[in-house]
Scaffold this active site. Structure first.
Site, PDB file in Angstrom:
ATOM      1  CB  SER A 210       9.676  -4.711  -1.467  1.00  0.00           C
ATOM      2  OG  SER A 210       9.174  -3.803  -0.716  1.00  0.00           O
ATOM      3  CG  ASN A 211       6.679  -5.834   2.981  1.00  0.00           C
ATOM      4  OD1 ASN A 211       6.004  -5.091   2.784  1.00  0.00           O
ATOM      5  ND2 ASN A 211       7.727  -5.675   3.551  1.00  0.00           N
TER       6      ASN A 211
END
Ligand code: C5P
Length: 400
Positions: A210-211
């Site tokens: 993810s980020n």
């Protein structure tokens, strides 16, 4: 932020212990800029006083005695007619019964039937009073006539029992009121699609790539679009945020899920604000079982995710008049933003330099540049809410 500036709310407070929370509600509505006229029933004054409400609204709070007081006998007509919305919170079983019947034996119930403003009710009472068939019939009757009934919620009750009967929290009532009172804004009747948050790309059933996107800017955009009167669909990756009241939330996880949802929703939207931080890559395949440590570090092969903006650009229907992309850059901000404007065939790019400490991911402030064919506009460092309002203002000029 004074989104409710110029809006009049008649706040009816009735005799429930939840009336102490109505002071917080009145304060929240006043902070949103609304002019809040409070009317307390006789029973409410056993719990709270007019001074409580006058202190937080800066306006007079009224009692039954004022009906016969020196403002003449038309006070109830003025309060009812001048209101843009009548909100009764907490609404007891007794007041609901009176409102359902159109009885008018005190200042509040009298004022409530003199105007034609929307009626919002937040019931609060003990569980058995709420489930009583008479109360249920009264609520059904009021709902049938168009009243907005918020709650009640279940949980701890003042009787010591647990059940359905708790007044909805003031923040939620204020949020719903905000939504109802902003439908006549400049984007009234427009449908705005907003994406927010980061996507999660599954590695196995437990892990994902993810980020650091918090979703804050996207959620602020959704709120600003709602405040401008738009109907908002919010396609969101996993975030810790609650969707703004009135938004239709479409939760998604991966870029592919987001693509499918955005393509579907874009058909019926006038504008798309693509604020989500979509993962550019995903694992080629996701393991069906949790990858075991004992097996050693896995090799994760990545493949490119679809570019959602580009896909929307290709399949752009007639209704979609404005597409806004967001560019988080750590170098060559303007050059990259201008390139994206062309490559992604969007009408506006909102670009920000994520290398600055007070802009971009996780923080509450942002400094953006609006890049369009018409030129470049640099905005100062602002809160994400202010950035959202500036973008929505620009969007309004594109749509109208
Ligand atoms: O090229 P870049 O990822 O910086 O572009 C950012 C813009 O493109 C954002 O509006 C983002 O939501 C969108 N985007 C997209 N699909 C992707 C990656 C980014 O729509 N796969």
């Amino acid at each position: 932020m004074a989104v409710l500036k110029g809006k009049r709310i008649l706040l009816g407070v009735t005799g429930s212990i939840a009336s102490y929370k109505a002071a917080d509600l009145a304060s929240k509505l006043a902070q949103l800029g609304a002019e809040v006229d409070t009317v307390l029933t006789a029973a409410a004054t056993q719990f709270v006083t007019p001074l409580t409400f006058q202190s937080v609204t800066g306006r007079r709070a009224y009692l039954d005695a004022d009906l016969w007081g020196n403002e003449g006998h038309v006070l109830h007509v003025r309060l009812g007619k001048e209101a843009d919305l009548v909100l009764v919170a907490p609404a007891t079983a007794n007041t609901l019964a009176k409102l359902a019947q159109g009885r008018a034996d005190n200042l509040l119930t009298l004022a409530a039937i003199t105007g034609s403003a929307p009626l919002v009710l937040a019931p609060a009472m003990d569980g058995d009073m709420y489930t009583n068939p008479a109360t249920q019939a009264n609520l059904a009757r009021l709902a049938e006539r168009g009243a907005h009934i918020l709650g009640p919620q279940s949980g701890h009750l003042a009787s010591g029992l647990s059940g359905v009967g708790r007044m909805v929290e003031p923040a939620e009532i204020a949020a719903q009121t905000r939504y109802l009172l902003t439908r006549d804004g400049p984007l009234g009747g427009k449908r705005v699609l907003v994406t927010a948050g980061g996507t999660q790309e599954a590695v196995d059933p437990v892990r994902a790539i993810s980020n650091r996107s918090s979703g804050k800017q996207g959620y602020a955009l959704a709120q600003a679009a709602l405040d401008a009167g738009a109907e908002v669909t919010l396609v969101s990756g996993p975030t810790a945020l609650a969707a703004p009241a009135g938004a239709m939330l479409r939760p998604v996880r991966s870029a592919e899920e987001m693509l499918a949802e955005v393509l579907e929703q874009a058909k019926n939207s006038d504008a798309l604000l693509m604020a989500a931080a979509v993962a550019d890559f995903r694992p080629k395949s996701s393991a069906s079982q949790k990858i075991k440590r004992a097996g050693g570090a896995p090799q994760i092969e990545l493949v490119a995710n679809p570019d959602i903006l580009a896909a929307v650009g290709k399949a752009r229907g007639k209704r979609l008049k404005a597409v806004v992309g967001f560019a988080a850059e750590s170098q060559d901000l303007l050059k990259n933003a201008q390139q994206k404007l062309k490559a992604k065939k969007v009408d506006l790019i909102v670009a920000n330099d994520i290398s600055a400490a007070d802009a971009g991911f996780e923080v509450d402030t942002n400094q953006v540049v609006l890049v369009s064919k018409q030129g470049v506009e640099e905005l100062p460092l602002m809160s994400k809410d202010e950035v959202a309002r500036a973008v929505i203002e620009r969007l309004s000029s594109m749509l109208l």
